[in-house]
Write an enzyme that holds these catalytic residues in place. Structure first.
Site, mmCIF file in Angstrom:
data_model
loop_
_atom_site.group_PDB
_atom_site.id
_atom_site.type_symbol
_atom_site.label_atom_id
_atom_site.label_comp_id
_atom_site.label_asym_id
_atom_site.label_seq_id
_atom_site.Cartn_x
_atom_site.Cartn_y
_atom_site.Cartn_z
ATOM 1 N N CYS A 41 0.707 -1.607 -0.270
ATOM 2 C CA CYS A 41 -0.268 0.146 -0.283
ATOM 3 C C CYS A 41 0.976 0.893 0.039
ATOM 4 O O CYS A 41 2.259 1.345 0.757
ATOM 5 C CB CYS A 41 -1.260 0.300 1.107
ATOM 6 N N CYS A 98 0.468 3.209 3.484
ATOM 7 C CA CYS A 98 0.962 2.603 4.769
ATOM 8 C C CYS A 98 1.999 0.961 4.763
ATOM 9 O O CYS A 98 2.363 0.937 6.045
ATOM 10 C CB CYS A 98 -0.036 2.172 5.573
ATOM 11 N N CYS A 157 -8.140 -5.109 -10.334
ATOM 12 C CA CYS A 157 -8.278 -3.462 -11.028
ATOM 13 C C CYS A 157 -7.523 -2.336 -9.729
ATOM 14 O O CYS A 157 -8.469 -1.547 -9.539
ATOM 15 C CB CYS A 157 -9.219 -2.635 -11.927
#
Length: 220
Positions: free
Chosen positions: A125, A128, A197
């Site tokens: 991510c 984070c 996606c």
């Protein structure tokens, strides 16, 4: 007002804030300045790759980087951040996608045509640094955005999205609730029959470092 401004020049920890109250449009108040937090820069490595005949530079985060270090310890308190704190750690484009649920233009993402070899690294991510996808889960769907057919178990969650007059399944980072994109079923691209996606701006590729979690699977 000019005398007040001169008097306040020696107050480094205070700022002048003019209120917009209709009854007192010219009143000035002294408000404490909120300390600005800056995340330390993460070591970045650029390497050259050629995909489909097009040469590109790919930016990756080196293992051990504090801000984008992969693992649960880097995600503590990420759900409690307010918009101001997120803007301090994300670029404007990343904030638009991750926190405002925006979508980057098709084909514009840096990671769209990037296909790492198995074991070469993994995707985390961008907000984070939670591990989300392995290198082997990425495939070419031709949709214009990075596509994955499975995620690390428990690290990606779903939410029903009814925006724009249609019903879709939104995918989010399981640690910070950052918007990743949407998941689609029934297209039969791979054995999982699932296509994540994902916006390139929502993820980063960590080269060389593999996460402790290894279990993968579909989310629907």
């Amino acid at each position: 007002c000019s005398q007040m401004l001169v008097a306040c020049q020696n107050l480094p920890r205070q700022v002048l804030c003019r209120t917009a109250a209709a009854t007192r449009p010219n009143r000035w108040h002294l408000l404490p300045r909120r300390p600005r937090q800056h995340a330390p820069p993460a070591p970045i490595t650029a390497y050259h790759t050629a995909v489909g005949g097009a040469a590109k530079w790919v930016l990756t985060v080196e293992p051990g980087a504090r801000h984008y270090q992969s693992g649960p310890s880097s995600t503590r308190g990420s759900r409690t951040k307010d918009d101001a704190e997120w803007k301090d750690t994300l670029t404007a484009a990343e904030f638009y996608v991750l926190r405002e649920k925006g979508t980057e233009p098709a084909g514009s993402g840096q990671l769209n045509s990037f296909y790492p070899k198995p074991g070469e690294g993994h995707f985390v991510c961008a907000g984070c640094a939670t591990p989300l996808y392995s290198a082997t889960s990425k495939f070419n769907s031709g949709c214009g955005w990075p596509a994955f057919d499975k995620s690390y178990t428990g690290h990606v969650k779903t939410n029903v999205d009814v925006s724009f007059g249609m019903k879709r399944v939104e995918i989010l980072c399981g640690a910070c609730d950052g918007h990743l994109g949407h998941v689609f079923e029934g297209e039969k691209f791979t054995n999982t029959n699932e296509r994540h996606c994902v916006n390139s701006l929502a993820i980063k590729f960590v080269k060389g470092q593999l996460p402790e979690c290894s279990d993968e699977g579909p989310v629907c």
